[in-house]
Design a protein around this motif. Structure first.
Motif, PDB file in Angstrom:
ATOM      1  N   ARG A 152       1.242   6.857   3.062  1.00  0.00           N
ATOM      2  CA  ARG A 152       2.105   6.315   4.104  1.00  0.00           C
ATOM      3  C   ARG A 152       1.235   5.865   5.265  1.00  0.00           C
ATOM      4  O   ARG A 152       0.517   6.674   5.864  1.00  0.00           O
ATOM      5  CB  ARG A 152       3.100   7.361   4.587  1.00  0.00           C
ATOM      6  CG  ARG A 152       4.066   6.840   5.658  1.00  0.00           C
ATOM      7  CD  ARG A 152       5.012   5.812   5.092  1.00  0.00           C
ATOM      8  NE  ARG A 152       5.733   5.083   6.136  1.00  0.00           N
ATOM      9  CZ  ARG A 152       6.597   4.100   5.906  1.00  0.00           C
ATOM     10  NH1 ARG A 152       6.832   3.736   4.659  1.00  0.00           N
ATOM     11  NH2 ARG A 152       7.212   3.493   6.890  1.00  0.00           N
ATOM     12  N   ASP A 203       1.442   3.636   8.844  1.00  0.00           N
ATOM     13  CA  ASP A 203       2.262   2.977   9.862  1.00  0.00           C
ATOM     14  C   ASP A 203       1.334   2.379  10.913  1.00  0.00           C
ATOM     15  O   ASP A 203       0.458   3.075  11.448  1.00  0.00           O
ATOM     16  CB  ASP A 203       3.217   3.968  10.522  1.00  0.00           C
ATOM     17  CG  ASP A 203       4.290   4.456   9.573  1.00  0.00           C
ATOM     18  OD1 ASP A 203       4.951   3.612   8.943  1.00  0.00           O
ATOM     19  OD2 ASP A 203       4.454   5.684   9.450  1.00  0.00           O
ATOM     20  N   THR A 244       0.832  -1.203   0.000  1.00  0.00           N
ATOM     21  CA  THR A 244       0.000   0.000   0.000  1.00  0.00           C
ATOM     22  C   THR A 244       0.868   1.256   0.000  1.00  0.00           C
ATOM     23  O   THR A 244       0.619   2.210  -0.745  1.00  0.00           O
ATOM     24  CB  THR A 244      -0.925   0.010   1.228  1.00  0.00           C
ATOM     25  OG1 THR A 244      -1.711  -1.181   1.242  1.00  0.00           O
ATOM     26  CG2 THR A 244      -1.854   1.217   1.210  1.00  0.00           C
ATOM     27  N   ASN A 245       1.907   1.254   0.814  1.00  0.00           N
ATOM     28  CA  ASN A 245       2.798   2.411   0.888  1.00  0.00           C
ATOM     29  C   ASN A 245       3.552   2.630  -0.424  1.00  0.00           C
ATOM     30  O   ASN A 245       3.901   3.769  -0.767  1.00  0.00           O
ATOM     31  CB  ASN A 245       3.787   2.247   2.041  1.00  0.00           C
ATOM     32  CG  ASN A 245       3.112   2.359   3.401  1.00  0.00           C
ATOM     33  OD1 ASN A 245       2.008   2.889   3.514  1.00  0.00           O
ATOM     34  ND2 ASN A 245       3.762   1.857   4.438  1.00  0.00           N
ATOM     35  N   ARG A 246       3.795   1.573  -1.156  1.00  0.00           N
ATOM     36  CA  ARG A 246       4.466   1.684  -2.446  1.00  0.00           C
ATOM     37  C   ARG A 246       3.588   2.426  -3.459  1.00  0.00           C
ATOM     38  O   ARG A 246       4.072   2.959  -4.453  1.00  0.00           O
ATOM     39  CB  ARG A 246       4.801   0.286  -2.967  1.00  0.00           C
ATOM     40  CG  ARG A 246       5.893   0.242  -4.034  1.00  0.00           C
ATOM     41  CD  ARG A 246       6.176  -1.187  -4.454  1.00  0.00           C
ATOM     42  NE  ARG A 246       6.591  -2.024  -3.342  1.00  0.00           N
ATOM     43  CZ  ARG A 246       6.756  -3.346  -3.427  1.00  0.00           C
ATOM     44  NH1 ARG A 246       6.511  -3.963  -4.576  1.00  0.00           N
ATOM     45  NH2 ARG A 246       7.143  -4.044  -2.379  1.00  0.00           N
TER      46      ARG A 246
END
Length: 337
Positions: free
Chosen positions: A146, A148, A140-142
């Motif tokens: 972002r 966490d 997903t972050n790719r």
């Protein structure tokens, strides 16, 4: 208004979660009939009610039929508002499944959000926190945003009482491809337990070392504080340059440590035996963000009925079609377009 027959395809709670998420993303109201009709206990369970309540809270939505056991719900979305939210399932129902419902809408919101989710973090029938954190969120972050996630306290069935915290920095989702997982980086196995005999975890790790040939350095036991139990899960992890797979085996009454471990090892061997980017559970979860991004592609093992059902729901809202094409090596190419 879109109407979805909840008994079609896999016929589980994923239909509800994806429909509410897509309703918030697209602004389309949705009615779901025969909710979870293919389950032994049809209708909404507590975790599904919490997921819809969360969708209503972040999106100013309204829902008719929102009670435990309900077989029909109508969800009308409002405007998604980023911010700080706390949602408690109240049982061992999965915090991860609640997160799945609200994550995509908040990824597209205009400002950061912070979530505190309380309930089950490691329970049968849902991805454990470790899978979400190490397998799904890195992909997903790719795609641009972002996210966490932090595990504050483990929550096992039937007690629950776990807690995760999630920080979301939104951004437009960009299309990606996951066609190859790259070179192998390492493997590990962890038998996690709380409030149960140490020997259960030892027996699970013994099976892993025998069946997969993983070393003592790669496989270990971890005991949690007793007040976080009783509970047990075996986590098998394989890391590659472009992807990670986590296979889990959940401790349950009537299932021996050896049987649990052998089943988990068999699933991990199946993944390692092919060159697919995504395992079956990651494949399920990649379809929604790829559709929201406008498309994407990845390779996976044999697609599940779960994935095909998700694809059908996604097409109803977005018009994006998903194709599953078997390749010469045995893996399947999944394309969302």
């Amino acid at each position: 208004m879109i109407t979805i027959d909840g008994s079609e395809g896999e016929g589980g709670g994923q239909v509800v979660r994806n429909a509410c998420a897509l309703s918030l993303v697209t602004g389309e109201a949705v009615r779901i009939t025969d909710v979870r009709a293919r389950r032994s206990k049809p209708g909404l369970m507590r975790q599904h009610v919490t997921a819809i309540e969360a969708a209503c809270a972040i999106g100013g939505g309204e829902c008719e039929g929102l009670t435990v056991g309900s077989s029909e719900v109508t969800f009308r979305p409002g405007r998604v508002t980023p911010g700080e939210y706390r949602f408690a399932v109240g049982t061992a129902g999965s915090t991860g499944l609640v997160l799945q419902t609200v994550l995509m809408p908040l990824l597209l919101a205009g400002a950061p959000s912070r979530l505190m989710l309380e309930g089950g973090t490691h329970n049968f029938g849902a991805p454990p926190f470790d899978f979400i954190d190490r397998v799904f969120l890195p992909i997903t972050n790719r795609m641009g945003p972002r996210v966490d996630a932090k595990l504050v306290r483990h929550g096992f069935y039937p007690r629950g009482a776990g807690r995760i915290e999630v920080e979301i920095e939104p951004a437009p989702l960009r299309q990606i491809e996951g066609l190859a997982r790259g070179a192998a980086l390492g493997v590990s196995a962890c038998a996690l337990f709380a409030g149960l005999p140490f020997s259960i975890a030892e027996r699970e790790i013994a099976v892993v070392r025998k069946d997969l040939g993983w070393s003592e350095r790669e496989s270990y036991v971890r005991e949690l504080p007793e007040d976080q139990g009783p509970g047990n899960i075996l986590l098998l992890e394989a890391r590659f340059e472009q992807a990670t797979e986590v296979v889990s085996g959940f401790g349950r009454l009537g299932v021996t440590a050896e049987s649990l471990a052998r089943q988990a090892c068999a699933r991990m061997r199946g993944y390692l035996a092919c060159d697919a980017f995504a395992g079956p559970y990651l494949a399920d979860q990649l379809l929604l963000p790829m559709a929201v991004a406008g498309g994407g592609a990845f390779t996976t093992v044999k697609p599940s009925e779960h994935a095909r059902t998700a694809a059908a729901v996604i097409e109803r809202f977005t018009g994006k079609r998903t194709s599953f094409v078997q390749q010469e090596g045995g893996e399947h190419l999944v394309t969302v377009a």
